[in-house]
Design an enzyme around this catalytic site. Sequence first.
Site, PDB file in Angstrom:
ATOM      1  N   ALA A   1       1.088  -1.089   0.094  1.00 31.43           N
ATOM      2  CA  ALA A   1       0.254   0.233   0.680  1.00 31.43           C
ATOM      3  C   ALA A   1       0.858   1.058  -0.298  1.00 31.43           C
ATOM      4  CB  ALA A   1      -0.943  -0.006   1.709  1.00 31.43           C
TER       5      ALA A   1
ATOM      6  N   LYS B   1     -10.998 -10.707  11.409  1.00 28.69           N
ATOM      7  CA  LYS B   1     -11.714 -10.832  10.310  1.00 28.69           C
ATOM      8  C   LYS B   1     -11.871 -10.574   8.918  1.00 28.69           C
ATOM      9  CE  LYS B   1     -15.058  -8.732  13.743  1.00 28.69           C
ATOM     10  NZ  LYS B   1     -16.221  -8.337  14.742  1.00 28.69           N
TER      11      LYS B   1
ATOM     12  N   PRO C   1       5.077  -1.880  -5.153  1.00 24.16           N
ATOM     13  CA  PRO C   1       5.235  -1.080  -4.713  1.00 24.16           C
ATOM     14  C   PRO C   1       3.797  -0.613  -5.418  1.00 24.16           C
ATOM     15  CG  PRO C   1       7.740  -0.501  -5.363  1.00 24.16           C
ATOM     16  CD  PRO C   1       6.470  -1.942  -5.994  1.00 24.16           C
ATOM     17  N   SER C   2       2.865   0.059  -4.340  1.00 26.11           N
ATOM     18  CA  SER C   2       1.943   1.315  -4.732  1.00 26.11           C
ATOM     19  C   SER C   2       2.101   1.900  -5.576  1.00 26.11           C
ATOM     20  CB  SER C   2       0.777   2.195  -3.402  1.00 26.11           C
ATOM     21  OG  SER C   2       0.355   2.804  -4.316  1.00 26.11           O
TER      22      SER C   2
ATOM     23  N   GLU D   1      -2.592  -7.939   4.884  1.00 22.18           N
ATOM     24  CA  GLU D   1      -2.533  -7.173   5.999  1.00 22.18           C
ATOM     25  C   GLU D   1      -4.053  -5.791   5.651  1.00 22.18           C
ATOM     26  OE1 GLU D   1      -1.519  -7.099   9.036  1.00 22.18           O
ATOM     27  OE2 GLU D   1      -0.464  -8.415   9.255  1.00 22.18           O
TER      28      GLU D   1
ATOM     29  N   GLY E   1      -7.164  -9.919   7.801  1.00 22.60           N
ATOM     30  CA  GLY E   1      -6.551 -10.156   7.192  1.00 22.60           C
ATOM     31  C   GLY E   1      -6.403 -11.348   7.308  1.00 22.60           C
TER      32      GLY E   1
ATOM     33  N   LEU F   1      -4.509 -21.862  -5.726  1.00 22.22           N
ATOM     34  CA  LEU F   1      -3.695 -21.983  -4.794  1.00 22.22           C
ATOM     35  C   LEU F   1      -1.881 -22.435  -4.126  1.00 22.22           C
ATOM     36  CD1 LEU F   1      -5.369 -26.074  -5.301  1.00 22.22           C
ATOM     37  CD2 LEU F   1      -5.926 -23.951  -3.408  1.00 22.22           C
TER      38      LEU F   1
ATOM     39  N   ASN G   1       1.331   3.742   2.367  1.00 20.65           N
ATOM     40  CA  ASN G   1       0.889   4.968   3.215  1.00 20.65           C
ATOM     41  C   ASN G   1       2.398   4.616   4.462  1.00 20.65           C
ATOM     42  OD1 ASN G   1       0.277   2.234   4.124  1.00 20.65           O
ATOM     43  ND2 ASN G   1      -0.962   2.993   5.775  1.00 20.65           N
TER      44      ASN G   1
ATOM     45  N   SER H   1      -6.508  -2.269   0.880  1.00 17.19           N
ATOM     46  CA  SER H   1      -7.509  -2.718   1.120  1.00 17.19           C
ATOM     47  C   SER H   1      -8.463  -3.787   1.779  1.00 17.19           C
ATOM     48  CB  SER H   1      -8.754  -1.372   0.096  1.00 17.19           C
ATOM     49  OG  SER H   1      -8.357  -2.450  -0.881  1.00 17.19           O
TER      50      SER H   1
ATOM     51  N   CYS I   1      -3.522   2.081   8.603  1.00 19.92           N
ATOM     52  CA  CYS I   1      -4.722   0.418   8.977  1.00 19.92           C
ATOM     53  C   CYS I   1      -5.409   0.611   9.904  1.00 19.92           C
ATOM     54  CB  CYS I   1      -4.086  -0.308   8.378  1.00 19.92           C
ATOM     55  SG  CYS I   1      -2.646  -0.837   9.229  1.00 19.92           S
TER      56      CYS I   1
ATOM     57  N   GLU J   1       2.278 -10.496  10.257  1.00 19.70           N
ATOM     58  CA  GLU J   1       3.378 -10.406   9.981  1.00 19.70           C
ATOM     59  C   GLU J   1       4.218  -9.756  11.171  1.00 19.70           C
ATOM     60  OE1 GLU J   1       2.948  -7.240   7.200  1.00 19.70           O
ATOM     61  OE2 GLU J   1       3.112  -8.697   5.433  1.00 19.70           O
TER      62      GLU J   1
END
Length: 487
Positions: free
Chosen positions: A150, A454, A176-177, A249, A457, A243, A152, A228, A283, A461
Amino acid sequence: MRAQPKASHFIDGRYVESKAGQSFKSIYPATGETIATLNSADEETINAAVESAVAGQKIWAATSPVERGRVLRKAADLLRERNRELSEIETLDTGKPLQETLVADAASGAECLEYYGGLAATLTGEHIDLGGSFALTKREPLGVCVGIGAWNYPIQIACWKAAPALVCGNAMVFKPSEVTPLNALKLAEVLIEAGLPAGVFNVVQGFGDVGAQLVSHPDVAKVSLTGSVPTGAKVAALAGEHLKKTTLELGGKSPLIIFEDADIENAVSAAINANFYSTGQICSNGTRVFVHTAIKDAFLARLSERTGNAVLGDPMNETTSVGPLVSKPQLDKVLSYMSLGQEEGARLVCGGGAASVPNFPDGLFVQPTVFADVEDTMRIACEEIFGPVMCVLDFDDEADVVSRANATSFGLAAGVFTKDIQRAYRVTDQLQAGTCWINTYNLTPVEMPFGGYKKSGIGRENGHAGIEYYSQVKSIYVEMDGVESAF
Ligand code: NDP
């Protein structure tokens, strides 16, 4: 200001260009200036990166763990030596103030490399006594892992994925983003300088389609995404089809519960850190701040007063504490939630719109914003905004606040402020969140596993737990007697 890299991608130990890919720009969010222009990876570049990772991984997996650890620790030293240069690039790429990037980005990446470098030689298996015969277990790498970041925390995310992957003997291709493409390339340079064999850590640039091509590549064993929830669902579906092992995250809408006996100054500090650090683009932020009605007025008064001390300004000036948002789409999204909160009937305590900063007419600045009297069902209390928008909700009863805190499909983090240690444990025990803080918020030391319950993720990490997600256990049964058979 320019921060143009030598080329867009880093493959097999060197910078590589791919002219066929779509061109995109990295913009400094404080001024709107273009600081670098790069090209997205085309199919040939993606294949070259994976091929080089396949070759590099064989060499790296055959390198002794002690030596692997030495390389990671050397890379940590180099990141620290170059902290100022890397922090300035991170500030240009993200807009986050130098006050933050000097301590939180390359610095935390270095800690992660150092931590996993230190673990390298300790990753041993088991001897299992079977009464004469015995079994051994050994921890083996997965192969080529893909990291997708992401925008940030660009270099921190790259290190949080690379360090545990590499220490286990894997290779990585990192995307990277495209909003913040620069410092992953610097990490690749540093790793090579530290002695990592060519091909073990590669960087390819691009949009979501490049990420998707990497996930479905037949020579890739695993994908680790920070992003996200909707992107996580797409990546999980694609990885599932092939698979592939997956670590996700994802986002959050985390509760921060402040009981009536809390130290108000500390609770206000935590609420500020949990909503306004990195201009709210974190996040794990505690964006639903549940405050006991007995201290609500005192809490809001101090919060409003102290939020007024935020210094919005030149991100390169170390006295600036709040920078711009990362991009125009993010600005539009955050401003729309600021309006929505007012339309939904929440009470605006401070902020509420764009901020004008002298000398930065094109900066993507917004005011740190606090809404009070927020109801659980309001969209500002349910949806991840990813900007400096704090929702303060009232509560009176412990059981009630726990059930409201858990009434979300997210489960990344949670915080509890109280001087009553039994209540603190009792409440955190019931909170459905991967990380819970008691009397603090948003501290993520590398020693502590981090990840979501939930929809926030899959997997963890950091810490010893991170090793589980980048290695597989082989069991070897050793027969010390004869072999019986039915016929
Ligand atoms: P996105 O989900 O938009 O993107 C994440 C990454 O995935 C980007 O590199 C993106 O590329 C890539 N991507 C997009 N589509 C696909 C696809 N179909 N297949 C593979 N890769 C794809 O997140 P943002 O970059 O906007 O980051 C903000 C989000 O990240 C927030 O929701 C935040 O909560 C979460 N986050 C979670 C953290 C955690 O540790 N739990 C930490 C930090 C952020 P591109 O940029 O080109 O779209």
